[in-house]
Enzyme design. Structure first.
Site, mmCIF file in Angstrom:
data_model
loop_
_atom_site.group_PDB
_atom_site.id
_atom_site.type_symbol
_atom_site.label_atom_id
_atom_site.label_comp_id
_atom_site.label_asym_id
_atom_site.label_seq_id
_atom_site.Cartn_x
_atom_site.Cartn_y
_atom_site.Cartn_z
ATOM 1 N N ASP A 34 30.956 46.930 30.963
ATOM 2 C CA ASP A 34 30.475 47.730 29.821
ATOM 3 C C ASP A 34 29.958 49.076 30.286
ATOM 4 O O ASP A 34 28.864 49.175 30.849
ATOM 5 C CB ASP A 34 29.356 46.963 29.095
ATOM 6 N N ASP A 175 32.871 40.794 21.433
ATOM 7 C CA ASP A 175 31.930 41.289 22.430
ATOM 8 C C ASP A 175 30.556 41.469 21.789
ATOM 9 O O ASP A 175 30.337 42.369 20.995
ATOM 10 C CB ASP A 175 32.459 42.647 22.948
HETATM 11 C C1 DX5 Z 1 27.029 45.842 23.573
HETATM 12 C C2 DX5 Z 1 27.497 45.217 24.858
HETATM 13 C C3 DX5 Z 1 27.243 43.719 24.789
HETATM 14 C C4 DX5 Z 1 27.623 42.982 26.033
HETATM 15 C C5 DX5 Z 1 27.537 41.493 25.805
HETATM 16 O O1 DX5 Z 1 27.177 47.214 23.640
HETATM 17 O O2 DX5 Z 1 28.877 45.488 25.043
HETATM 18 O O3 DX5 Z 1 27.989 43.208 23.708
HETATM 19 O O4 DX5 Z 1 28.866 43.289 26.403
HETATM 20 O O5 DX5 Z 1 26.206 41.205 25.707
HETATM 21 P P1 DX5 Z 1 25.694 39.738 25.327
HETATM 22 O O6 DX5 Z 1 26.788 38.758 25.670
HETATM 23 O O7 DX5 Z 1 24.468 39.553 26.164
HETATM 24 O O8 DX5 Z 1 25.430 39.805 23.859
HETATM 25 ZN ZN ZN Z 2 31.881 45.313 26.094
#
Ligand code: DX5
Ligand code: ZN
Length: 220
Positions: A34, A175
């Protein structure tokens, strides 16, 4: 067959290598990176060097880079050269999807489009057949550990239906906010790649958690 894509956003970077290896040994074939620029989203994370590091630790992994940044075309080459296998950018940050997708293809990588929760699927109307993957953010972008936005399951189902009706081979990646209690349901809604950051990297036993989650979703 749904696959898990641990997001390194929630890694303990003082144990980066160990945690990546544990996720890999647990059966994670895809690593989600990310990238945030502190402008398109309120958080700032990392750049191409982290992709190089993932590639060094896991030479065989499929590295899935999610660009949450303004003007992502500036960095496509850098992330491709650093070792990304797939690069997705946000439709909200780019006017000319085709040009950005061409840039990714020129580097021999797969291209994906990412949508924020509030962006309608209609934005994909004329480009769906040109991408390998559509990433649906199921939290507002910027941070791990948030709660899944209720109702996003309908968006997952609708996208899966459109892909099937048009006979396309496009991955549906979700995601954000994936937890023990919703991951199988989300796979059943049609997600083929499921990103999980905090669920994986804050677990006491990463390897066992990945093994269990991988096994639970691959039947969908
Ligand atoms: C948001 C990020 C999150 C991350 C996943 O901008 O992209 O979505 O990837 O985070 P978790 O799995 O902890 O929600
Ligand atoms: Zn992501």
């Amino acid at each position: 067959m749904a696959k898990l894509a641990p997001s390194i956003l929630s890694c303990d970077f003082s144990q980066f290598r160990e945690q990546l290896l544990a996720a890999w040994e647990g059966g994670a074939e895809i690593i989600h990176v990310d990238v945030m620029d502190g402008h398109f989203v309120p958080n700032l994370t990392f750049g191409p060097p982290i992709v190089e590091a993932v590639r060094k630790v896991l030479p065989e992994a499929f590295i899935d880079v999610h660009l949450m940044m303004d003007n992502p075309c500036r960095f496509i080459r850098d992330f491709a050269q650093a070792g990304a296998d797939l690069i997705s950018f946000h439709v909200e940050a780019v006017a000319d999807f085709d040009a950005a997708l061409r840039e990714i293809a020129k580097m021999g990588k797969k291209g994906g489009l990412a949508l924020c929760p509030g962006t309608p699927l209609s934005v994909l109307e004329h480009v769906l057949e040109k991408v390998s993957l559509v990433l649906l953010l199921t939290v507002n972008p910027g941070f791990g550990g948030q709660r899944f936005i209720p109702g996003m399951e309908e968006k997952i189902r609708a996208l899966r239906r459109t892909i099937q009706e048009r006979g396309l081979k496009v991955d549906v990646e979700i995601d954000g906010g994936v937890k023990e209690e919703n991951i199988e349901f989300l796979a059943s809604c049609g997600a083929s790649i499921i990103v999980a950051g905090s669920l994986v990297f804050t677990a006491s036993d990463i390897r066992e958690t990945v093994r269990r989650l991988t096994r639970a979703i691959r039947v969908y």
